[in-house]
Enzyme design. Structure first.
Site, PDB file in Angstrom:
ATOM      1  N   LYS A 273       0.833  -1.198   0.000  1.00  0.00           N
ATOM      2  CA  LYS A 273       0.000   0.000   0.000  1.00  0.00           C
ATOM      3  C   LYS A 273       0.873   1.256   0.000  1.00  0.00           C
ATOM      4  CE  LYS A 273      -3.784  -1.962   2.785  1.00  0.00           C
ATOM      5  NZ  LYS A 273      -4.901  -1.757   1.833  1.00  0.00           N
TER       6      LYS A 273
ATOM      7  N   ARG B 226     -10.442 -11.440   1.557  1.00  0.00           N
ATOM      8  CA  ARG B 226     -11.291 -12.475   0.956  1.00  0.00           C
ATOM      9  C   ARG B 226     -10.611 -13.840   0.997  1.00  0.00           C
ATOM     10  NH1 ARG B 226     -11.338  -9.012  -4.411  1.00  0.00           N
ATOM     11  NH2 ARG B 226     -11.140  -7.480  -2.725  1.00  0.00           N
TER      12      ARG B 226
END
Length: 496
Positions: free
Chosen positions: A273, A347
Site C-alpha cells: 500500500k 477475501r
C-alpha cells in the site's frame, strides 16, 4: 461514568437538562422552572434558533443561583421519539457536558405524550446513549491536560419510575461492555494487538460461558487452510483461527454463524500500500472485532440461541517469505486461487474460514463481516455498510436489524456476469477482477465458498472507523456490527 436513577426532588440544582418538544413546547419540568425563573427560558428560546427539534440544544447559565447550567434538550415530535432518538439525546448530553468540563449532569425525564416509550425506558436509553458517547481510548495518553480529558463522571436521570428505569438499564448494560470491548480491540495499535494477542483477549469470553478454541498454523495446515495461511506467511506473527461457541438454545437448533475478517495489520504484502494512511490498517480486523464483541454480548445477556463465531486472524506483511502476485494456492475447499493482488487478502482469509465453518458446524445461516474493499466506500461512503446475500429472506432480516439499531445496511447486487470476471486462466479463480465493481466481485469470490448455505456478506470498510463524532459514537473505532448482530440473532434465532 456512574449512572443513577432517582425520583423527582423538591428542588433542582447543579447542571440540569430538561425537555422541550418541537415547536417550542416546554414539557412539565421546563414549564415549572421557567415559571420559577420569571420566563427566562421562553425569552431565551425566542432570542435563538432553538425550536425543540430533535438533537437541538440550548444552554442557559447561572439560573436563579441554583442551577449552574440549564440545558434545553430538543426531543422533536413526540411520536417520533423512539429508542434510537432517546439514545441520541444521551449522546448529546455527554458531548455537551464534556465540552463544558462538567463532571455531573442531571437530566429530567418528563413523560412525553405521543411516544410509545415509557419515561423509564426513555431514561434508560438516554443513559445508554450517554455511556456509548462518553467512550475514549486514552490508555496511551500520558500528557493530556485536564481540559483535554473526558470530564463527565456522574449522570443522574430524574424520572417518575426510577425502578423501571434501573431494570431496563440493567438489561442494556451488557451492550456498553461489548461495544467498548470491540472499540478497544479496534483501537489498539498493531504492535500490541497481533493475532495471538487478539486470541488471548477473546479467551476472556470463557468467563461468560463461551467455549473458545484457538487453532494455530500447524492445525490449520492439517485442515488444508492454505489460503488463509498464505496471507500470513510473510509475517513473523503466527496466524490464528478463533472459534467461539455460545450454545444456549434448543439442542435441535442448528447454529447461526458469524465470521469476521481479522487482519490485525495490512500492509498490502508484496502489493504494498502507499505509505500515506497505512497506519489506519490497524483496524482491518474490525470484522473480527465486531464478531467477538457480538459473542460477548450474546453470552452476557444469556441469549437463548445457538451461535458460532469465527475469526481468521493474520498479519499481511511483506518479506522474503510473503506470497507473491501470481502465486496459485489451494483452498480448504479444494478450489484453487490465483493471487493477482496480495492486497486483496481479506477475501482469502474469509474463504477458508467460511468453508471451515460450513464444513464443521453446518449452520443454518452464515454472516461474514469484513473491512473488505475501498470500493464499497466509493459506492456508499461512510453512511451504510454494503450487504450482499444469496438469500432474500436473510437479507431482509439483516436490513431490519441494522435499521433497528442505527447500523444501516444497503443491499448490493450479485450475479453471474460479475462472477465471470474473477475466472482465472490458470486456476479456478483469481482474487480480484477488473477495476469496476470491486466490492461486488469480492463478494462473488466469497460466494464460491458457501455453496447452498444461506449467506450474507457485510462489507463494513466505511463503518468500522469514524472520522468524526456522531450521535452515540465518538471519533475512532465504532464497534459497528456488534449491536446489529445481536439484534439479528434476538429477532430471528433466539428462543422466546
Amino acid at each position: 461514568m456512574k449512572v443513577e436513577f432517582s425520583a423527582f426532588p423538591k428542588a433542582f440544582s447543579g447542571n440540569l437538562a430538561v425537555f422541550v418538544a418541537a415547536d417550542k413546547q416546554l414539557l412539565a419540568s421546563a414549564q415549572a422552572i421557567d415559571k420559577d425563573i420569571s420566563g427566562t427560558i421562553v425569552r431565551a428560546i425566542d432570542a435563538s434558533r432553538f425550536t425543540g427539534a430533535k438533537s437541538q440544544s440550548l444552554t442557559l447559565l447561572g439560573q436563579a443561583g441554583r442551577m449552574a447550567r440549564l440545558t434545553l434538550l430538543g426531543v422533536g415530535k413526540p411520536r417520533e421519539l423512539d429508542a434510537r432518538s432517546a439514545e441520541a439525546l444521551g449522546g448529546l448530553v455527554a458531548a455537551e457536558a464534556n465540552a463544558a468540563g462538567q463532571k455531573a449532569v442531571t437530566v429530567v425525564v418528563d413523560p412525553v405524550k405521543g411516544t410509545r416509550l415509557t419515561p423509564g425506558q426513555i431514561a434508560a436509553r438516554i443513559a445508554l446513549g450517554a455511556e456509548l458517547r462518553n467512550y475514549r481510548f486514552d490508555k496511551y495518553k500520558t500528557t493530556d491536560k485536564p481540559e483535554q480529558k473526558r470530564s463527565l463522571e456522574q449522570l443522574t436521570l430524574v424520572v417518575a419510575a426510577p425502578a423501571e428505569a434501573r431494570r431496563v438499564h440493567e438489561r442494556l448494560a451488557p451492550t456498553v461492555d461489548a461495544v467498548f470491548f470491540t472499540r478497544d480491540l479496534v483501537s489498539e495499535p498493531a504492535n500490541v494487538l497481533f493475532p495471538a494477542e487478539f486470541a488471548r483477549r477473546a479467551r476472556e469470553l470463557t468467563k461468560l460461558g463461551v467455549k473458545v478454541e484457538i487453532l494455530g498454523e500447524a492445525e490449520m495446515k492439517k485442515l488444508g487452510m492454505n489460503v488463509l495461511l498464505a496471507v500470513g506467511q510473510g509475517s513473523e506473527r503466527e496466524s490464528q483461527l478463533l472459534v467461539m461457541r455460545w450454545m444456549n438454545g434448543p439442542k435441535s437448533q442448528k447454529p447461526v454463524a458469524l465470521i469476521g475478517k481479522g487482519v490485525c495489520f495490512d500492509t498490502g504484502g508484496i502489493s504494498l500500500k502507499p505509505a500515506g494512511g497505512m497506519e489506519d490498517m490497524k483496524w482491518d480486523m474490525g470484522g473480527a472485532g465486531a464478531v467477538t464483541g457480538a459473542m460477548r454480548l450474546l453470552a452476557a445477556r444469556k441469549a437463548r440461541a445457538n451461535v458460532v463465531g469465527i475469526a481468521g486472524l493474520v498479519e499481511n506483511m511483506p518479506s522474503g517469505t510473503a506470497q507473491r502476485p501470481g502465486d496459485v494456492v489451494k483452498s480448504m475447499s479444494g478450489q484453487t486461487i490465483e493471487v493477482i493482488n496480495t492486497d486483496a487478502e481479506g477475501r482469502l482469509v474469509l474463504a477458508d474460514a467460511l468453508w471451515y465453518c460450513r464444513d464443521r458446524f453446518k449452520p443454518q445461516a452464515m454472516i461474514d463481516l469484513a473491512t473488505l474493499t475501498g470500493a464499497i466506500m466509493v459506492s456508499l461512503g461512510r453512511e451504510h455498510a454494503g450487504l450482499f446475500s444469496n438469500n432474500d429472506a436473510l437479507a431482509e432480516r439483516l436490513l431490519a436489524a441494522g435499521k433497528a439499531v442505527s447500523e444501516p445496511l444497503w443491499r448490493m447486487p450479485l450475479g453471474e456476469a460479475y462472477d465471470k470476471i474473477i475466472n482465472s486462466d490458470i486456476a479456478d479463480m483469481k482474487n480480484v477482477g477488473n477495476r469496476y465493481g470491486g466490492s461486488i466481485t469480492a463478494a462473488q469470490f466469497l460466494q464460491r465458498f458457501v455453496k447452498d448455505t444461506p449467506w450474507a456478506h457485510l462489507d463494513i470498510a466505511g463503518m468500522a472507523w469514524a472520522e468524526k463524532d456522531s450521535a452515540v459514537v465518538p471519533k475512532g473505532a465504532t464497534a459497528y456490527g456488534v449491536r446489529l448482530l445481536d439484534r439479528f440473532v434476538a429477532d430471528n434465532y433466539e428462543e422466546k
